[in-house]
Each structure stands twice: as structure tokens, then as C-alpha cells.
Design a protein around this motif. Structure first.
Motif, short mmCIF file in Angstrom:
data_model
loop_
_atom_site.label_atom_id
_atom_site.label_comp_id
_atom_site.label_asym_id
_atom_site.label_seq_id
_atom_site.Cartn_x
_atom_site.Cartn_y
_atom_site.Cartn_z
N GLN A 91 0.84 -1.19 0.00
CA GLN A 91 0.00 0.00 0.00
C GLN A 91 0.87 1.25 0.00
O GLN A 91 1.91 1.29 0.66
CB GLN A 91 -0.91 0.00 1.22
CG GLN A 91 -1.93 1.12 1.25
CD GLN A 91 -2.84 1.03 2.46
OE1 GLN A 91 -2.70 0.14 3.29
NE2 GLN A 91 -3.77 1.97 2.56
N CYS A 92 0.44 2.24 -0.74
CA CYS A 92 1.24 3.46 -0.88
C CYS A 92 1.05 4.38 0.31
O CYS A 92 0.41 5.44 0.23
CB CYS A 92 0.87 4.18 -2.19
SG CYS A 92 1.31 3.25 -3.67
N GLU A 93 1.58 3.95 1.46
CA GLU A 93 1.54 4.77 2.65
C GLU A 93 2.83 4.55 3.44
O GLU A 93 3.55 3.58 3.22
CB GLU A 93 0.34 4.44 3.53
CG GLU A 93 0.35 3.03 4.09
CD GLU A 93 -0.74 2.80 5.12
OE1 GLU A 93 -0.51 1.99 6.03
OE2 GLU A 93 -1.80 3.45 5.03
N PHE A 94 3.11 5.42 4.38
CA PHE A 94 4.40 5.44 5.06
C PHE A 94 4.72 4.11 5.76
O PHE A 94 5.80 3.55 5.61
CB PHE A 94 4.47 6.58 6.07
CG PHE A 94 5.73 6.59 6.89
CD1 PHE A 94 6.92 7.01 6.33
CD2 PHE A 94 5.72 6.14 8.20
CE1 PHE A 94 8.10 7.00 7.08
CE2 PHE A 94 6.88 6.13 8.95
CZ PHE A 94 8.07 6.57 8.38
N PHE A 95 3.79 3.59 6.56
CA PHE A 95 4.09 2.41 7.36
C PHE A 95 4.27 1.15 6.51
O PHE A 95 4.80 0.15 6.98
CB PHE A 95 2.99 2.19 8.40
CG PHE A 95 3.00 3.20 9.50
CD1 PHE A 95 4.07 3.27 10.39
CD2 PHE A 95 1.97 4.11 9.64
CE1 PHE A 95 4.11 4.22 11.39
CE2 PHE A 95 2.00 5.05 10.65
CZ PHE A 95 3.07 5.11 11.53
N ALA A 96 3.83 1.19 5.26
CA ALA A 96 4.02 0.04 4.38
C ALA A 96 5.49 -0.25 4.15
O ALA A 96 5.89 -1.39 3.94
CB ALA A 96 3.31 0.29 3.04
N LEU A 97 6.33 0.78 4.17
CA LEU A 97 7.76 0.59 3.96
C LEU A 97 8.36 -0.28 5.05
O LEU A 97 9.23 -1.12 4.80
CB LEU A 97 8.46 1.95 3.91
CG LEU A 97 8.09 2.84 2.71
CD1 LEU A 97 8.70 4.21 2.89
CD2 LEU A 97 8.57 2.21 1.42
N GLU A 98 7.89 -0.10 6.27
CA GLU A 98 8.37 -0.93 7.37
C GLU A 98 7.97 -2.38 7.16
O GLU A 98 8.75 -3.30 7.40
CB GLU A 98 7.82 -0.40 8.69
CG GLU A 98 8.32 -1.15 9.92
CD GLU A 98 7.80 -0.54 11.22
OE1 GLU A 98 7.55 -1.29 12.16
OE2 GLU A 98 7.66 0.70 11.26
N GLY A 99 6.75 -2.60 6.70
CA GLY A 99 6.29 -3.95 6.42
C GLY A 99 7.10 -4.62 5.34
O GLY A 99 7.39 -5.82 5.40
N LEU A 100 7.50 -3.85 4.33
CA LEU A 100 8.32 -4.41 3.25
C LEU A 100 9.67 -4.87 3.78
O LEU A 100 10.15 -5.95 3.44
CB LEU A 100 8.51 -3.36 2.15
CG LEU A 100 9.42 -3.77 0.99
CD1 LEU A 100 8.88 -4.99 0.26
CD2 LEU A 100 9.60 -2.61 0.02
N SER A 101 10.27 -4.08 4.64
CA SER A 101 11.56 -4.44 5.22
C SER A 101 11.46 -5.74 5.99
O SER A 101 12.32 -6.63 5.87
CB SER A 101 12.05 -3.32 6.14
OG SER A 101 13.29 -3.66 6.71
N GLN A 102 10.40 -5.89 6.78
CA GLN A 102 10.20 -7.11 7.55
C GLN A 102 10.01 -8.31 6.63
O GLN A 102 10.56 -9.40 6.87
CB GLN A 102 8.98 -6.96 8.46
CG GLN A 102 9.17 -5.93 9.56
CD GLN A 102 7.88 -5.64 10.30
OE1 GLN A 102 6.80 -6.05 9.88
NE2 GLN A 102 7.99 -4.93 11.42
#
Length: 281
Positions: free
Chosen positions: A171-182
Motif C-alpha cells: 500500500q502506498c503509505e508510510f508504514f508500508a515501507l516498514e512492512g516491506l523491510s520485515q
């Protein structure tokens, strides 16, 4: 996010159906929507597709019109070995698209199989048996799409251990980047311990709203980090995509002309193009 290197699929996987897992440890990013609509789009362009619903919530099953009362057998039965995948597969209203539906029984599967030495390979073994029987059919399955729960549990591990590649809805939102890293960390761990051939097929950016400046920044950041692993196709935030599941239909059946349906058709074409490049490698 730390940079991670992934290998492309090896050519010897081209002879059997490809297993693509929709995974992201963050919820609400479009995993189920992507499983439903990418599967429908692949079927629309001539592929024979099986969706395996591994989420106890069963939203992929509902979104493909499989009523809960009619789910006499499910992916749960295939995982614990009481049924074969062929026994639990149900046709959908979409030609060339079938599903192994989910039931709430999946909530207890981890306890049931946790003591088994092959607990991480239940889905892989079920698929191997299915592929061996399916290859002699006139129109065998060419793609298997697995919809995972939004958590790193034994169901998700089974999916990753059985997969050729992971499709990551983001999803194109800030917290999604953290999920991608995990998720990248998880995929790397699975590659080291359970499935050396596992790769990232691609990251699909979902729920994109061009009016939101942060969404554009997320797109830029993900492309900068993941490079050509990010699909060119971006799935827009679209009311018709949100409405479709309540009617038990993929968006492509509910409203083929809407922007979301057209985006998933483009994504399916892009998936096929990537597959073609890997097969020629």
C-alpha cells in the motif's frame, strides 16, 4: 531498509505450474484483492489458475463467490492430509479459475501440525501430489496463487516453502515501507533454511491516490530501493474494486472498464512478460 539481493527463478521450474505467493506481514495492503484479481486477469488471458486461500478469514473465497456454507472441504483438509488438493478445489464463476477455499479450521492447523517434522512442507507436498496428477489433464493448471494471512505464522511459512516466488502487494503509505523491510528479512530467512529457490517476483504498489503527495513519495522510495523488482503497473485506489467482494465477484467481472480492473489486466500481462524472460534465461 537494508538492501537485499534475490535470485531470479531457475529455468528448470518452467516445466511445472508456477507457484506465486501473495505475502506481506502488514494487513490491509491488498493481498487478497491482488490474489483475486490477478488470478482472474491471468485466467482472462488464457492461463489456467488455482487460488489457494490460506487465510482463516476466507476473504479470497468469499470474493470469488464461494459461500461459507458450501465449503464442506477446504485448504485445511489438504494441509493436514485428510484430503488431496484435487478433492477440495472448487470451480468459480470465472472460466479457467478455481479455488481451494478457506475455513475457520485453519485457525487450529498450527497446533495440529506443529509437532510434525515436515510441518513447514505440508503445502509443498500437497502441491507435488496435485501437480503429478494434474499434468495429464487436457488443461492443466499453469499458475497457483496463494493468499496468505497478514502474519508470519506456520501458514505463511508453508506458503513460502512451497513457492517459486513472492508477489508483494504494498500500500502506498508510510508504514508500508516498514512492512516491506520485515518481509524481505523473512523471505531471506526462508531461502536460507527451507526454500533456496524462493525469490521476489515483484512488488505491486496498491491503493495509489495521485492526490496524496505522500503516496508519490512512497512510490519513489520503493522504486529507488527495489529497482526493477517493482512492477511498472500501479493499482489505483478504486471504489469499484472495494465494492466487488460484497457481490462475490472479482473486480474484472463486477466492472471490467473501471481503472482498477484495467490495472490488474496490465499487471497480469507484466507477470507473464517477466515469466517469459525467466524461462528464456
Amino acid at each position: 531498509m537494508a538492501s537485499t539481493t534475490f535470485q531470479d527463478p531457475t529455468p528448470d521450474t518452467a516445466a511445472r505450474p508456477r507457484v506465486l505467493v501473495m505475502a506481506n506481514q502488514k494487513g490491509g495492503v491488498g493481498k487478497t484483492t491482488t490474489a483475486i484479481n490477478l488470478g482472474t486477469a491471468l485466467a482472462a488471458i488464457g492461463e489456467h489458475v488455482l487460488v489457494i486461500d490460506l487465510d482463516p478469514q476466507g476473504n479470497a473465497s468469499t470474493g470469488l463467490g464461494i459461500d461459507r456454507k458450501s465449503r464442506v472441504t477446504s485448504s485445511y483438509d489438504a494441509l493436514i492430509g485428510e484430503r488431496t488438493l484435487r478433492d477440495v478445489i472448487t470451480p468459480t464463476a470465472v472460466p479457467r479459475l478455481s479455488i481451494a477455499p478457506s475455513t475457520m479450521d485453519l485457525l487450529g492447523v498450527e497446533l495440529e501440525i506443529s509437532g510434525d517434522s515436515d510441518r513447514s512442507y505440508k503445502l509443498r507436498k500437497a502441491l507435488q501430489t496435485f501437480f503429478a496428477a494434474d499434468r495429464d489433464r487436457p488443461e492443466p493448471i499453469s499458475y497457483v496463487l496463494v493468499d496468505c494471512p497478514p502474519s508470519l505464522n506456520l501458514l505463511t511459512i508453508n506458503a513460502l516453502a512451497a513457492a517459486d516466488a513472492v508477489v508483494v502487494p504494498l500500500q502506498c503509505e508510510f508504514f508500508a515501507l516498514e512492512g516491506l523491510s520485515q518481509l524481505l528479512t523473512t523471505v531471506e530467512q526462508v531461502r536460507r533454511t527451507l526454500n533456496p529457490a524462493l525469490t521476489i517476483h515483484g512488488v505491486v504498489l496498491t491503493m495509489f491516490d495521485p492526490r496524496n503527495s505522500l503516496a508519490g513519495q512512497v512510490v519513489a522510495d520503493v522504486r529507488a530501493h527495489m529497482g526493477d523488482k517493482v512492477y511498472d503497473t500501479v493499482i489505483p485506489r478504486n471504489v469499484r474494486i472495494s465494492e466487488a467482494p460484497s457481490h462475490g465477484k472479482p473486480a474484472l467481472l463486477y466492472d471490467l472498464r473501471c481503472a482498477g480492473s484495467q490495472a490488474y489486466l496490465k499487471l497480469a500481462s507484466e507477470v507473464i512478460q517477466r515469466e517469459g524472460r525467466w524461462r528464456r534465461a
